[in-house]
Design a protein around this motif. Structure first.
Motif, PDB file in Angstrom:
ATOM      1  N   PHE A 156     -10.768  -6.935   0.468  1.00 39.67           N
ATOM      2  CA  PHE A 156     -10.052  -8.190   0.218  1.00 39.67           C
ATOM      3  C   PHE A 156     -10.438  -9.222   1.272  1.00 39.67           C
ATOM      4  CE2 PHE A 156      -7.356  -4.980  -1.717  1.00 39.67           C
ATOM      5  CZ  PHE A 156      -6.907  -5.588  -2.872  1.00 39.67           C
TER       6      PHE A 156
ATOM      7  N   VAL B  31      -3.192  -7.445  -3.650  1.00 38.35           N
ATOM      8  CA  VAL B  31      -3.217  -6.092  -3.072  1.00 38.35           C
ATOM      9  C   VAL B  31      -2.223  -5.192  -3.820  1.00 38.35           C
ATOM     10  CG1 VAL B  31      -2.693  -4.716  -1.013  1.00 38.35           C
ATOM     11  CG2 VAL B  31      -3.972  -6.860  -0.790  1.00 38.35           C
ATOM     12  N   GLN B  32      -1.015  -5.734  -4.066  1.00 38.48           N
ATOM     13  CA  GLN B  32       0.011  -4.941  -4.752  1.00 38.48           C
ATOM     14  C   GLN B  32      -0.457  -4.511  -6.144  1.00 38.48           C
ATOM     15  OE1 GLN B  32       3.693  -4.200  -3.615  1.00 38.48           O
ATOM     16  NE2 GLN B  32       2.674  -2.658  -4.853  1.00 38.48           N
TER      17      GLN B  32
ATOM     18  N   MET C 248       0.819  -1.201   0.000  1.00 42.38           N
ATOM     19  CA  MET C 248       0.000   0.000   0.000  1.00 42.38           C
ATOM     20  C   MET C 248       0.856   1.256   0.000  1.00 42.38           C
ATOM     21  SD  MET C 248      -3.094  -0.934   2.689  1.00 42.38           S
ATOM     22  CE  MET C 248      -3.768   0.737   2.658  1.00 42.38           C
TER      23      MET C 248
ATOM     24  N   CYS D 279      -3.262  -1.814  -5.901  1.00 42.86           N
ATOM     25  CA  CYS D 279      -2.718  -0.519  -5.463  1.00 42.86           C
ATOM     26  C   CYS D 279      -1.922   0.135  -6.595  1.00 42.86           C
ATOM     27  CB  CYS D 279      -1.830  -0.690  -4.235  1.00 42.86           C
ATOM     28  SG  CYS D 279      -2.735  -1.235  -2.777  1.00 42.86           S
TER      29      CYS D 279
END
Lengths: 236, 236
Positions: A89, A125-126, A1, A129
């Motif tokens: 998520f 997530v990566q 993040m 983002c």
């Protein structure tokens, strides 16, 4: 993040929080964990949101419309003008339940290899983002050094032309280029150096080399024409 | 790599290979590790390549031209028509040396938050592979279920119009809508349901509900107009 400039993390019923191992692994991004908010339900986490996206590789039967990550990033940013937006998520092992997905306005998927769609949570997530960051900056986020440090400034057109003239002179004087039969050698070298986009320093190095070659060629000529000339030169 | 459809992995002087822990963590992508090739130098690994990109957050003084990940993916794919292409990653702790970066044709960076650019190796690999996949399929890679399963087929224009007529009838008969003072109620409801893109099943549910309401309203009217009617009805 944090690598992508995001800062607000909400955790729904974390098993351990705060957690020493998580803090140790954060490696410079501890601020995100320290300011993370703990919620007791997905509804509580999404309470203030006007737009929420559930990240899930599986489309659910009565789930919200699906959207690939890149398009989702653009939509999330557009909706952020209206109020809080969220990416939801699931955890690493179980993912999101149908009930959780149905609380969102979109199901976001990462277009992975249909034969092996299993991204782990950190990777998902990566990617999301990253897409948000690129969308936020319209594909051109600011980077650490905006301009690339040239080793030296780019050469001017005139400098490049002088180099080519010098090169041609040496090619001829060295006997490599026969002006009566040029065989497209010069256009080919122009193409090569043109593609390389020469810098000032490089022009200086190349012309220095050409000078050295010219002196050798001139020396040999003098040697060939008579020894006294050469002896005079080396002694001066 | 496998999630994004890549299959050829070359390892330069791995500490442990094959490695049981790596195999255990591959979770379904073991084939990639089993077919991985071990090289004794970066030069050996890149030997057959016509185009190689060094992934590095830092620009090196005499390094090759820098390119953000998305543009790099497009260029790598274009160059793949000419021969082998490669992405060169350094290890988790030390990254790539200047000498290694200088063996490549581009320095590829991930446009991260300038205040915190530290992506780990796995995250960087995932992002680059993802960009390659999206570039390879021109932004639209095939997904597991190409068409999203509608819970039921979308409703036809005619079905939607009949629903609106039915809705209006009930709004009037229930006393909610005064036809002499409509106050834009219908256009607002049309906007809401239009946005929702109603499905056949949903139309059936909504019209079933309207039917039920109509029966109630009709029943109440009969009750209001006289008791005998109601008694007859309940007894029939």
């Amino acid at each position: 993040m944090k690598t992508m400039g995001l800062s607000r993390l909400l955790l729904v019923n974390p098993k351990h929080f705060p957690d020493d191992q998580a803090l140790a692994r954060a490696a410079g991004a501890e601020s995100l964990l320290v300011t993370a908010e703990v919620c007791t339900s997905v509804d509580a986490a999404l309470a203030d949101c006007v737009f929420a996206c559930a990240i899930s590789a599986r489309q659910r039967n009565l789930g919200p419309p699906p959207l690939p990550a890149r398009l989702a990033a653009a939509e999330i940013l557009a909706r952020a003008d209206e109020g809080e937006v969220a990416l939801l998520f699931g955890n690493e092992t179980a993912g999101l339940s149908n009930a959780e997905v149905q609380r969102c306005q979109r199901t976001v998927f990462i277009p992975a290899n249909p034969e092996y769609t299993s991204l782990n949570l950190a990777a998902a997530v990566q990617l999301l983002c990253y897409e948000l960051r690129l969308a936020a900056f319209d594909g051109h986020p600011p980077v650490l050094s905006k301009t690339v440090p040239f080793a030296s400034p780019p050469a001017s057109h005139q400098d490049v032309q002088r180099f080519f003239e010098h090169l041609e002179r040496v090619m001829v004087s060295s006997g490599f280029l026969d002006p009566r039969r040029p065989r497209r050698l010069l256009p080919k070298l122009r193409r090569l150096f043109g593609r390389a986009e020469l810098e000032c320093d490089e022009i200086n190095i190349l012309r220095g080399l050409l000078d050295a070659v010219e002196r050798q060629v001139a020396g040999k000529r003098r040697m060939a024409s008579g020894t006294s000339d050469t002896v005079d030169n080396s002694g001066s």
